[in-house]
Design an enzyme around this catalytic site. Structure first.
Site, PDB file in Angstrom:
ATOM      1  N   HIS A   1     -12.706  12.435  14.845  1.00  0.00           N
ATOM      2  CA  HIS A   1     -12.691  13.153  13.575  1.00  0.00           C
ATOM      3  C   HIS A   1     -11.747  12.478  12.580  1.00  0.00           C
ATOM      4  O   HIS A   1     -10.543  12.441  12.773  1.00  0.00           O
ATOM      5  CB  HIS A   1     -12.249  14.603  13.808  1.00  0.00           C
TER       6      HIS A   1
ATOM      7  N   TYR B   1     -12.658  23.063  12.590  1.00  0.00           N
ATOM      8  CA  TYR B   1     -13.288  24.055  11.724  1.00  0.00           C
ATOM      9  C   TYR B   1     -12.833  25.468  12.102  1.00  0.00           C
ATOM     10  O   TYR B   1     -13.259  26.022  13.123  1.00  0.00           O
ATOM     11  CB  TYR B   1     -14.811  23.968  11.802  1.00  0.00           C
TER      12      TYR B   1
END
Length: 351
Positions: free
Chosen positions: A146, A79
């Site tokens: 992820h 992010y």
């Protein structure tokens, strides 16, 4: 699953707004021992993933969220390519560590297609140290893989990534190990394909008004003692007046149904995002749902959704759009769209 209305173990007298914490609802996260707020904070917005954001406001959002009873924050190295974790490092300074749980992710890193994913043990071991440094923490509560659907094979995740995470857990840099991803079928394959104990799964856009397919898998996760973290009640912008971003992978028929529903809500003077948030939070069998924002105004609206009820008119509009726009979709997904595009780009690079 019964909500817990008493003060959670994360409550810190003198720091929290006691009445706000009492208004929040809490549920156990699998067999982790963590009892989490049904509304949790997704930190992707802190990395300016969706729009340019103010770090000062983002810090205020985090502190306000925790003070008002949100006790789970989810972030990732991906992010903002570290920015989200850096902002959290600033925001969490001075907040008692026992007041919150934090989850982060490894394996997805940079925007360049050939540098985006790395599921090797070596990179995973390095990633946790980078994350802890950015957030100024000694440990995270959950370290997650992820988006493993982008790995060349799930075998790599089972035999290399997850054993590396076990080493990290043994070193007490994380307390639990989790999986994330969009394709629901992959979770079972990895859970049953590794000797590493999986504690949590994080899935997104599978319990929202347009897709409730997560419910088909809840009994399996419960049998395994795995805590479910749900994300994106507005389906990454599909269930909003603004509509989805240009990169949204949903098929045209899904986008069309969501736009028609949003238009109907506007004609009825009802906010579809409010309906969507209430719809998701109403499922007692989902421990927590992540909502990402770097806006204090949006955080306030999300907190209100926990304790406020929909009006009779809003309930009628909600039932109408479910019947006429979303049930006909039959939980249609966009599974495979992004993965196929990724490997096409990788193939171009190899040439």
């Amino acid at each position: 699953m019964a909500d817990k209305y008493e003060l959670p173990s994360t409550y810190v007298d003198g720091f929290h707004d006691r009445e706000a914490v009492r208004r929040m609802r809490y549920r156990p996260l699998g067999r982790t021992g963590m009892v989490v707020s049904i509304l949790s904070l997704g930190a992707s917005s802190l990395g300016s993933v969706f729009r340019a954001t103010s770090d000062d406001e983002a810090v205020n959002v985090v502190r306000t969220a925790i003070r008002n009873g949100i006790n789970l924050i989810d972030t990732a190295a991906w992010y903002g390519h570290g920015k989200s974790e850096n902002v959290l490092g600033k925001a969490l300074e001075g907040i008692p560590r026992e007041a919150y749980y934090i989850t982060t992710k490894a394996c997805r890193y940079l925007p360049d297609v050939d540098k985006m994913f790395d599921f090797t043990a070596e990179r995973t071991l390095r990633s946790i140290d980078e994350s802890l440094h950015r957030m100024k923490l000694d440990y995270v509560d959950v370290l997650q893989v992820h988006d493993p659907e982008f790995a060349p094979s799930l075998d790599i995740v089972c035999n290399e990534t997850l054993p590396a995470m076990q080493q990290i857990k043994d070193a007490r840099k994380c307390r639990f190990i989790g999986l994330t991803g969009y394709p629901m079928g992959n979770f079972r394959k990895m859970i049953e394909g590794t000797s590493v104990k999986i504690d949590t799964v994080l899935c997104y856009c599978h319990f929202s008004m347009n897709d409730t397919s997560l419910t088909d898998h809840l009994s399996y996760f419960e049998e395994q003692g795995i805590g479910v973290i749900n994300a994106s009640p507005i389906s990454m912008g599909l269930l909003s007046n603004r509509g989805p971003p240009s990169w949204h992978p949903a098929t045209d028929d899904i986008k069309a149904a969501c736009k028609e529903a949003a238009d109907y809500c506007q004609m009825q003077n009802v906010d579809i995002s409010k309906l969507a948030t209430h719809f998701t939070l109403s499922n007692d069998n989902i421990p927590t749902t992540l909502v990402s924002t770097a806006s204090l105004a949006n955080l306030t609206k999300n907190l209100q959704a926990v304790s406020e009820s929909l009006s009779e008119h809003e309930q009628q509009v909600s039932a109408h759009i479910m019947k006429h726009y979303f049930h006909p979709l039959g939980n249609k997904t966009w599974e495979g769209v992004e993965v196929q595009k990724y490997w096409q780009e990788m193939k171009k690079l190899s040439k």
